[in-house]
Design an enzyme around this catalytic site. Sequence first.
Site, PDB file in Angstrom:
ATOM      1  N   ALA A 185      -8.374   0.931 -22.063  1.00 54.46           N
ATOM      2  CA  ALA A 185      -9.168   1.701 -21.109  1.00 54.46           C
ATOM      3  C   ALA A 185      -8.614   1.439 -19.720  1.00 54.46           C
ATOM      4  O   ALA A 185      -7.957   0.411 -19.491  1.00 54.46           O
ATOM      5  CB  ALA A 185     -10.621   1.263 -21.208  1.00 54.46           C
ATOM      6  N   GLU A 212      -8.261   0.792 -30.294  1.00 54.68           N
ATOM      7  CA  GLU A 212      -9.496   1.404 -30.822  1.00 54.68           C
ATOM      8  C   GLU A 212      -9.315   2.899 -31.081  1.00 54.68           C
ATOM      9  O   GLU A 212      -9.825   3.433 -32.072  1.00 54.68           O
ATOM     10  CB  GLU A 212     -10.639   1.151 -29.829  1.00 54.68           C
ATOM     11  CG  GLU A 212     -10.960  -0.327 -29.729  1.00 54.68           C
ATOM     12  CD  GLU A 212     -11.869  -0.647 -28.560  1.00 54.68           C
ATOM     13  OE1 GLU A 212     -11.407  -0.550 -27.401  1.00 54.68           O
ATOM     14  OE2 GLU A 212     -13.034  -0.974 -28.785  1.00 54.68           O
ATOM     15  N   GLY A 220      -8.733  -0.297 -25.732  1.00 50.97           N
ATOM     16  CA  GLY A 220      -9.118   1.067 -26.104  1.00 50.97           C
ATOM     17  C   GLY A 220      -7.994   1.820 -26.802  1.00 50.97           C
ATOM     18  O   GLY A 220      -8.255   2.740 -27.585  1.00 50.97           O
ATOM     19  N   GLU A 230      -9.564  -7.641 -24.410  1.00 47.76           N
ATOM     20  CA  GLU A 230     -10.653  -7.475 -23.441  1.00 47.76           C
ATOM     21  C   GLU A 230     -11.207  -8.811 -22.956  1.00 47.76           C
ATOM     22  O   GLU A 230     -11.686  -8.927 -21.837  1.00 47.76           O
ATOM     23  CB  GLU A 230     -11.794  -6.643 -24.041  1.00 47.76           C
ATOM     24  CG  GLU A 230     -11.464  -5.172 -24.263  1.00 47.76           C
ATOM     25  CD  GLU A 230     -10.817  -4.870 -25.610  1.00 47.76           C
ATOM     26  OE1 GLU A 230     -10.367  -5.807 -26.300  1.00 47.76           O
ATOM     27  OE2 GLU A 230     -10.772  -3.679 -25.970  1.00 47.76           O
TER      28      GLU A 230
HETATM   29  N1  CAA Z   1      -5.512   0.159 -17.098  1.00 53.60           N
HETATM   30  C1  CAA Z   1      -4.979   0.603 -15.949  1.00 53.60           C
HETATM   31  N2  CAA Z   1      -3.685   0.458 -15.630  1.00 53.60           N
HETATM   32  C2  CAA Z   1      -2.902  -0.143 -16.546  1.00 53.60           C
HETATM   33  C3  CAA Z   1      -3.387  -0.628 -17.771  1.00 53.60           C
HETATM   34  C4  CAA Z   1      -4.771  -0.446 -18.033  1.00 53.60           C
HETATM   35  N3  CAA Z   1      -5.326  -0.827 -19.207  1.00 53.60           N
HETATM   36  N4  CAA Z   1      -2.380  -1.210 -18.461  1.00 53.60           N
HETATM   37  C5  CAA Z   1      -1.281  -1.080 -17.682  1.00 53.60           C
HETATM   38  N5  CAA Z   1      -1.579  -0.452 -16.529  1.00 53.60           N
HETATM   39  C6  CAA Z   1      -0.711  -0.112 -15.412  1.00 53.60           C
HETATM   40  C7  CAA Z   1      -0.354  -1.360 -14.623  1.00 53.60           C
HETATM   41  O1  CAA Z   1      -1.388  -1.646 -13.683  1.00 53.60           O
HETATM   42  C8  CAA Z   1       0.923  -0.927 -13.959  1.00 53.60           C
HETATM   43  O2  CAA Z   1       0.616  -0.069 -12.878  1.00 53.60           O
HETATM   44  P1  CAA Z   1       1.273  -0.336 -11.414  1.00 53.60           P
HETATM   45  O3  CAA Z   1       2.738  -0.129 -11.645  1.00 53.60           O
HETATM   46  O4  CAA Z   1       0.628   0.715 -10.568  1.00 53.60           O
HETATM   47  O5  CAA Z   1       0.943  -1.736 -11.053  1.00 53.60           O
HETATM   48  C9  CAA Z   1       1.591  -0.062 -15.031  1.00 53.60           C
HETATM   49  O6  CAA Z   1       0.552   0.334 -15.915  1.00 53.60           O
HETATM   50  C10 CAA Z   1       2.634  -0.798 -15.848  1.00 53.60           C
HETATM   51  O7  CAA Z   1       2.028  -1.984 -16.353  1.00 53.60           O
HETATM   52  P2  CAA Z   1       2.672  -3.436 -16.210  1.00 53.60           P
HETATM   53  O8  CAA Z   1       3.457  -3.535 -14.944  1.00 53.60           O
HETATM   54  O9  CAA Z   1       1.573  -4.438 -16.402  1.00 53.60           O
HETATM   55  O10 CAA Z   1       3.680  -3.412 -17.454  1.00 53.60           O
HETATM   56  P3  CAA Z   1       4.197  -4.656 -18.284  1.00 53.60           P
HETATM   57  O11 CAA Z   1       5.294  -4.134 -19.159  1.00 53.60           O
HETATM   58  O12 CAA Z   1       4.534  -5.802 -17.391  1.00 53.60           O
HETATM   59  O13 CAA Z   1       2.959  -5.128 -19.198  1.00 53.60           O
HETATM   60  C11 CAA Z   1       1.066  -4.769 -20.659  1.00 53.60           C
HETATM   61  C12 CAA Z   1       2.457  -4.282 -20.204  1.00 53.60           C
HETATM   62  C13 CAA Z   1       1.202  -6.111 -21.400  1.00 53.60           C
HETATM   63  C14 CAA Z   1       0.529  -3.723 -21.621  1.00 53.60           C
HETATM   64  C15 CAA Z   1       0.126  -4.938 -19.448  1.00 53.60           C
HETATM   65  O14 CAA Z   1       0.194  -3.753 -18.674  1.00 53.60           O
HETATM   66  C16 CAA Z   1      -1.293  -5.192 -19.787  1.00 53.60           C
HETATM   67  O15 CAA Z   1      -1.642  -6.308 -20.151  1.00 53.60           O
HETATM   68  N6  CAA Z   1      -2.176  -4.169 -19.652  1.00 53.60           N
HETATM   69  C17 CAA Z   1      -3.603  -4.295 -19.841  1.00 53.60           C
HETATM   70  C18 CAA Z   1      -3.946  -4.438 -21.322  1.00 53.60           C
HETATM   71  C19 CAA Z   1      -5.440  -4.599 -21.478  1.00 53.60           C
HETATM   72  O16 CAA Z   1      -6.029  -5.552 -21.042  1.00 53.60           O
HETATM   73  N7  CAA Z   1      -6.086  -3.630 -22.161  1.00 53.60           N
HETATM   74  C20 CAA Z   1      -7.501  -3.643 -22.377  1.00 53.60           C
HETATM   75  C21 CAA Z   1      -8.183  -2.814 -21.314  1.00 53.60           C
HETATM   76  S1  CAA Z   1      -9.933  -2.917 -21.360  1.00 53.60           S
HETATM   77  C22 CAA Z   1     -10.406  -1.961 -22.640  1.00 53.60           C
HETATM   78  O17 CAA Z   1      -9.611  -1.289 -23.278  1.00 53.60           O
HETATM   79  C23 CAA Z   1     -11.872  -1.961 -22.945  1.00 53.60           C
HETATM   80  C24 CAA Z   1     -12.245  -1.233 -24.171  1.00 53.60           C
HETATM   81  O18 CAA Z   1     -12.227  -1.746 -25.273  1.00 53.60           O
HETATM   82  C25 CAA Z   1     -12.706   0.105 -24.119  1.00 53.60           C
END
Ligand code: CAA
Length: 258
Positions: free
Chosen positions: A65, A112, A109, A132
Site C-alpha cells: 500500500a 495481498e 498490499g 507491515e
Molecule cells: N509506498 C510508497 N512508496 C513506495 C513504497 C510504498 N509501499 N515502496 C517503495 N516506494 C517508493 C520509495 O519511496 C521510492 O520513492 P522515492 O524514489 O520517491 O524515494 C521508490 O518507491 C523506490 O523505492 P526504494 O528506493 O525504497 O527502492 P529499493 O530498491 O531500495 O527498495 C523495497 C525496494 C525493499 C521494496 C522498498 O522500497 C520497501 O521496503 N518498500 C516498502 C515495502 C513495505 O513496507 N510494504 C508494505 C506497505 S504497508 C501495506 O501494504 C499495508 C497493507 O497491508 C495494506
Amino acid sequence: MAYETLIVEIEDYVALIRLNRPDALNALNSKLLSELATALHAADADDAVRCIIITGSEKAFAAGADIKEMSQKSFVDMFSSDFFAGDSDAILRTRKPIIAAVSGYALGGGCELAMACDFIICSDTAKFGQPEINLGVVAGIGGTQRLTRFVGKSKSMDMHLTGRFMDAAEAERCGLVSRVVPAKDLLTEVKKVAAKIAEKSMLTTMVVKECVNRSYETTLREGILFERRVFHALFATEDQKEGMAAFLEKRQPQFRDR
Ligand code: CAA
C-alpha cells in the site's frame, strides 16, 4: 479506456492489466485501487475477455500500500472511509479467472493483491513479504487471513512477525504460488496458461472458480455438498453435453458458454 496508473491490453480473449506506477514500485494508492476495480469490472463484463492477468514490472509486482498516502491519516480517516474495503472487494466480485503474474517485490498490499487473485505464477526473482510490522501496523487487505490459509500458521506467523521476504523457491515449496518460471519468460508463460483457460467453457470456468473459492468460506461437508449440487446443475448445460460427446467422438469440444 485510458488509465493513469494501469495499462490494459486485450488480446486473444485475455485481458492483461499492468500496474503502472514505476516511480513508487507500483505502490497501491487509492487511485490505482479504484482504477483496478474499474478495469476488473470492465473485463468481467466484456465478452472479448475470458481470462485476466494482473502483473507489475520486472522489479515490482507491487511494493505494498502507498505509505506516503497513508502516513498522516488518523484512525477516524481510516475507519470512516473503511480504507481498502470497497476497492479490494472488487477483485472478489470478479467472476472470470484472474492470474497474478509476479516478478520482483510483492510486499504488504502487493502480496495481498496477488493472493486475492485466483492463483499466482511468479518469476524466479519474486520476493513475497508482509513487512507491515516494520511500519507499526498489521496487514490490511487480508494478509493475516489468506497467507495463513495458504502456507499454514507457522510460516505465516514467521512472515508477519519478522517482516522477512520469501523467495520464489520457498513460495512454490509452501504452496503460495502454483509455478515458478524464469523472469524473462514470465508473461509468455502466463499468457499460455491464460490461453489454455480461455479455451474452456466460460460457464464451467466460473463454476469451478466459485467451487474452489467456496472451500475458503465454509466447512468441508458444506463445501462438498455445494460442489456436488453444482456438478448436478451443470448437466442442464449444453457445454456438458458437448464436452462429453466430444470425448466419446474423439474430437475437440466446441463450447458455447451455455
Ligand atoms: N509506498 C510508497 N512508496 C513506495 C513504497 C510504498 N509501499 N515502496 C517503495 N516506494 C517508493 C520509495 O519511496 C521510492 O520513492 P522515492 O524514489 O520517491 O524515494 C521508490 O518507491 C523506490 O523505492 P526504494 O528506493 O525504497 O527502492 P529499493 O530498491 O531500495 O527498495 C523495497 C525496494 C525493499 C521494496 C522498498 O522500497 C520497501 O521496503 N518498500 C516498502 C515495502 C513495505 O513496507 N510494504 C508494505 C506497505 S504497508 C501495506 O501494504 C499495508 C497493507 O497491508 C495494506
